[in-house]
Design an enzyme around this catalytic site. Structure first.
Site, PDB file in Angstrom:
ATOM      1  N   LYS A   1      11.077  28.469   7.226  1.00 50.32           N
ATOM      2  CA  LYS A   1      12.457  28.385   7.255  1.00 50.32           C
ATOM      3  C   LYS A   1      13.096  27.137   6.660  1.00 50.32           C
ATOM      4  O   LYS A   1      14.059  26.964   5.641  1.00 50.32           O
ATOM      5  CB  LYS A   1      13.015  28.621   8.459  1.00 50.32           C
ATOM      6  CG  LYS A   1      14.454  28.916   8.591  1.00 50.32           C
ATOM      7  CD  LYS A   1      14.964  30.054   8.227  1.00 50.32           C
ATOM      8  CE  LYS A   1      16.582  30.120   8.435  1.00 50.32           C
ATOM      9  NZ  LYS A   1      16.955  30.903   7.064  1.00 50.32           N
TER      10      LYS A   1
ATOM     11  N   CYS B   1       7.100  24.147  10.528  1.00 56.86           N
ATOM     12  CA  CYS B   1       6.494  24.111  11.826  1.00 56.86           C
ATOM     13  C   CYS B   1       7.653  23.999  12.821  1.00 56.86           C
ATOM     14  O   CYS B   1       8.645  23.191  12.625  1.00 56.86           O
ATOM     15  CB  CYS B   1       5.352  22.988  11.680  1.00 56.86           C
ATOM     16  SG  CYS B   1       4.349  22.934  10.350  1.00 56.86           S
TER      17      CYS B   1
HETATM   18  C1  F6R Z   1      16.176  31.556   0.341  1.00 54.80           C
HETATM   19  C2  F6R Z   1      16.046  30.138   1.354  1.00 54.80           C
HETATM   20  C3  F6R Z   1      15.729  28.949   0.688  1.00 54.80           C
HETATM   21  C4  F6R Z   1      16.734  27.739   1.501  1.00 54.80           C
HETATM   22  C5  F6R Z   1      16.210  26.298   0.987  1.00 54.80           C
HETATM   23  C6  F6R Z   1      17.323  25.395   1.356  1.00 54.80           C
HETATM   24  O1  F6R Z   1      16.681  32.689   1.352  1.00 54.80           O
HETATM   25  O2  F6R Z   1      16.400  30.274   2.604  1.00 54.80           O
HETATM   26  O3  F6R Z   1      15.794  29.002  -0.716  1.00 54.80           O
HETATM   27  O4  F6R Z   1      18.061  28.031   0.718  1.00 54.80           O
HETATM   28  O5  F6R Z   1      15.164  26.219   1.300  1.00 54.80           O
HETATM   29  O6  F6R Z   1      17.452  25.386   2.483  1.00 54.80           O
HETATM   30  P1  F6R Z   1      18.516  24.735   3.574  1.00 54.80           P
HETATM   31  O7  F6R Z   1      19.718  25.783   3.191  1.00 54.80           O
HETATM   32  O8  F6R Z   1      18.093  24.945   4.766  1.00 54.80           O
HETATM   33  O9  F6R Z   1      18.807  23.273   2.949  1.00 54.80           O
END
Ligand code: F6R
Length: 605
Positions: free
Chosen positions: A600, A2
């Site tokens: 994200k 969000c």
């Molecule tokens: C895959 C993807 C997710 C993130 C995961 C960890 O393309 O983006 O699997 O890698 O949610 O997120 P971060 O790197 O932000 O800790």
């Protein structure tokens, strides 16, 4: 999860506030809304759908007022409905809030409020807090006091921004275990759940810490501790991310644009000072035990790094998924290294907290400046990849992999496992890599696109590799699943014959990550598996290197990369697989930058 935004200005901010949640849409895109104070009245508009869809229905960008809050949602509590969308109004319509995180004791509070006659419109935990505000205000008649009194009653993790007609000049904001930042402008101030909320308007930011609240005016702000009321002095960060980097440029999707950013991203990773890289390598050298940790893509980056450490530094450090990290016992003398693009991932943060509490040292490679993980570890390397907007991680994952390669190389040198000559040769290979990335993007995208087009109908894939190419296959299968919604299973090529081979038939496609011929043992093992699939009538696609006639003869279709160093070869294949997933998803008409059900940064458990 969000996106939150808030602006206090002297001019009409409808358009800017709308832009700011549009820039946050990658954080959640089930529904969105805005609330503004217009001529003393709270105007609230919200609906389900992506930002542009909701705007077409509700004309968010035409809203009037100089103070307002906005939200884009990825549902956690309560399904995707207009009622559950944020902002949420109190039942007497005097307060409106946006909220990220989870109020864990909301059920009991809701029951209490309902028994006192409060009528709820939604099923969210958020609506409980806004009604607590209403209740506290009836008692205190002072906004700041009411805000604090309501906060005393809630448990969980949250960042909240509140607006009320009782104070038309200020937003009230609080942070606990969910990111919140201030943006400082000229005669205007901003608040957001990440920098992209206000990067278009200001580069001066303040990162709030847990347990801090802010009364934010257009020319003033005061940050205090929730518990003691004590004023907190914070330093102002200057954000050097280029706004253009967070724009789509001429590309049809952020994912493609971010893949094409990769030469630059690797250049940035090369610019990280050697002292920082060797500082981290030194932590590995000193640790009694060390663990590599991440989740989703970053778990696969950790897996790839495992191979780097063992081949370049003769050290084995297990890779663990953050959500499973509690299976290990960590203690003083150990090191836990986390990888995280956002620096806000709940599972990774929780695992790091556990490591810290157990007395271990912690380190991280992170992309987002000022993020929780970047602030909580003993040593951080900021990867400097610039904003990654597509939900699916590409350039950030590649840069992290490259940085880990540098760390492993440095450790190999420190431990005298690599001779000076070998170390120098590897360094040169790394320095040449940005050019190589540019070249393969330019030369290979057409080939990759054709193969993706001709196979986009395939519903089941095996992605296979040996050695370091095995986690590359796993990561690539994740990319494929995320953007195409087709089934792709990554596994070691040698594992296939122990069961999965029974599935092989012409409709099942296997994508092989074929090592360089000079990586003889790995190459031979991969070729054996390719032949096993071919012999049983399976369809074989290869990502390989030029001059490999033996592999080419087994493939139905192949991408042939130019010769390169063994060090960089797995990274180059990773890029090709990102592109393959992109073009397959394009052909299938998928929502590439915002795949269904995903967000994200996953800031919930
Ligand atoms: C895959 C993807 C997710 C993130 C995961 C960890 O393309 O983006 O699997 O890698 O949610 O997120 P971060 O790197 O932000 O800790």
């Amino acid at each position: 999860m969000c996106g939150i935004s808030g602006i206090v200005h002297s001019e009409n901010i409808g358009r800017n506030l709308f832009n700011s949640i549009r820039n946050l849409e990658y954080r959640g895109y089930d529904s969105c809304g805005m609330a503004m104070l217009s001529e003393g009245e709270l105007d609230l508009r919200k609906n389900i759908g992506g930002i542009d869809e909701v705007n077409a229905l509700e004309q968010l960008d035409k809203m009037q007022g100089s103070i307002g809050i906005a939200h884009t949602r990825w549902a956690t509590h309560g399904s995707v409905t207009q009622e559950n969308a944020h902002p949420h109004l109190s039942y007497k319509r005097e307060f409106v809030i946006v909220h990220n995180g989870i109020i864990s004791n909301y059920q009991e509070l809701r029951e209490r409020l309902m028994s006192q006659g409060v009528v709820f419109e939604s099923l969210t935990d958020t609506e409980v807090f806004v009604n607590l505000l209403e209740e506290s205000y009836a008692e205190h008649s002072d906004l700041e006091k009411s805000f604090l009194a309501a906060l005393q009653q809630i448990e969980g993790s949250y960042s909240i921004v509140m607006l009320s007609a009782h104070d038309p000049e200020h937003l009230y904001c609080v942070k606990k275990e969910s990111p919140l930042l201030l943006g400082l402008g000229e005669g205007c101030n901003y608040v957001g759940s990440d920098l992209n909320a206000f990067l278009e308007y200001t580069r001066q930011a303040i990162v709030l810490d847990d347990g801090e609240y802010v009364v934010l005016g257009r020319d003033d702000y005061q940050i205090r501790k929730v518990e003691t009321g004590e004023i907190v002095k914070k330093s102002i960060l200057h954000i050097d991310w280029d706004v253009e980097t967070s724009k789509k440029g001429g590309y049809s999707h952020y994912m493609l644009k971010e893949i094409f950013d990769e030469p630059q991203t690797v250049r940035q990773a090369l610019k990280i000072p050697t002292e920082q890289i060797s500082g981290l390598a030194e932590m590995f050298r000193e640790a009694s035990r060390a663990y590599l940790m991440g989740v989703g893509t970053t778990f696969y980056v950790a897996n790839i790094s495992q191979y780097f450490f063992s081949t370049l530094a003769d050290r084995y450090y297990p890779a663990l998924s953050s959500d499973e990290f509690s299976v290990v016992t960590v203690e003083s003398g150990d090191l836990v290294l986390a990888l995280s693009q956002s620096g806000e991932t709940y599972d990774t943060k929780t695992a790091l907290q556990y490591a810290k509490t157990s007395g271990a040292k912690t380190a991280a490679v992170v992309n987002v400046m000022g993020s929780a993980i970047s602030m909580m570890v003993d040593q951080v390397i900021m990867q400097g990849s610039g904003p990654e907007i597509c939900v699916v991680s590409t350039k950030a994952a590649l840069a992290q992999t490259f940085i880990m390669l540098r760390v492993a190389l440095e450790l190999g040198r420190m431990r005298d496992y690599l001779t000076q000559d070998v170390y120098q040769k590897h360094q040169q290979d790394l320095e040449l890599f940005p050019e190589m990335v540019q070249q393969i993007l330019n030369e290979q995208s057409g080939f990759v696109r054709n193969i993706a087009r001709s196979t986009s109908h395939v519903e089941h894939w095996l992605f296979l590799g040996c050695g370091v190419y095995y986690p590359v296959a796993m990561e690539s299968a994740l990319k494929m699943k995320e953007v195409t919604y087709q089934h792709a299973e990554g596994m070691p090529a040698g594992f296939l014959k122990h069961g999965t081979l029974s599935m092989v038939e012409p409709a099942l496609h296997s994508l092989f990550f074929v090592p360089l011929k000079e990586q003889k043992v790995l190459h031979d093992r991969t070729l054996i598996a390719m032949e096993q699939v071919k012999t049983r009538g399976g369809t074989v696609i290869g990502i390989m290197f030029q001059g490999d006639e033996r592999a080419l003869a087994v493939c139905d279709q192949a991408v042939q990369l130019p010769q390169m160093s063994a060090l960089c070869a797995p990274l180059a294949q990773m890029i090709m697989a990102q592109m393959f997933a992109y073009y397959a998803a394009l052909d299938l008409g998928r929502n590439i930058d915002k795949p269904r059900n995903l967000a994200k940064s996953v800031t919930v458990g």
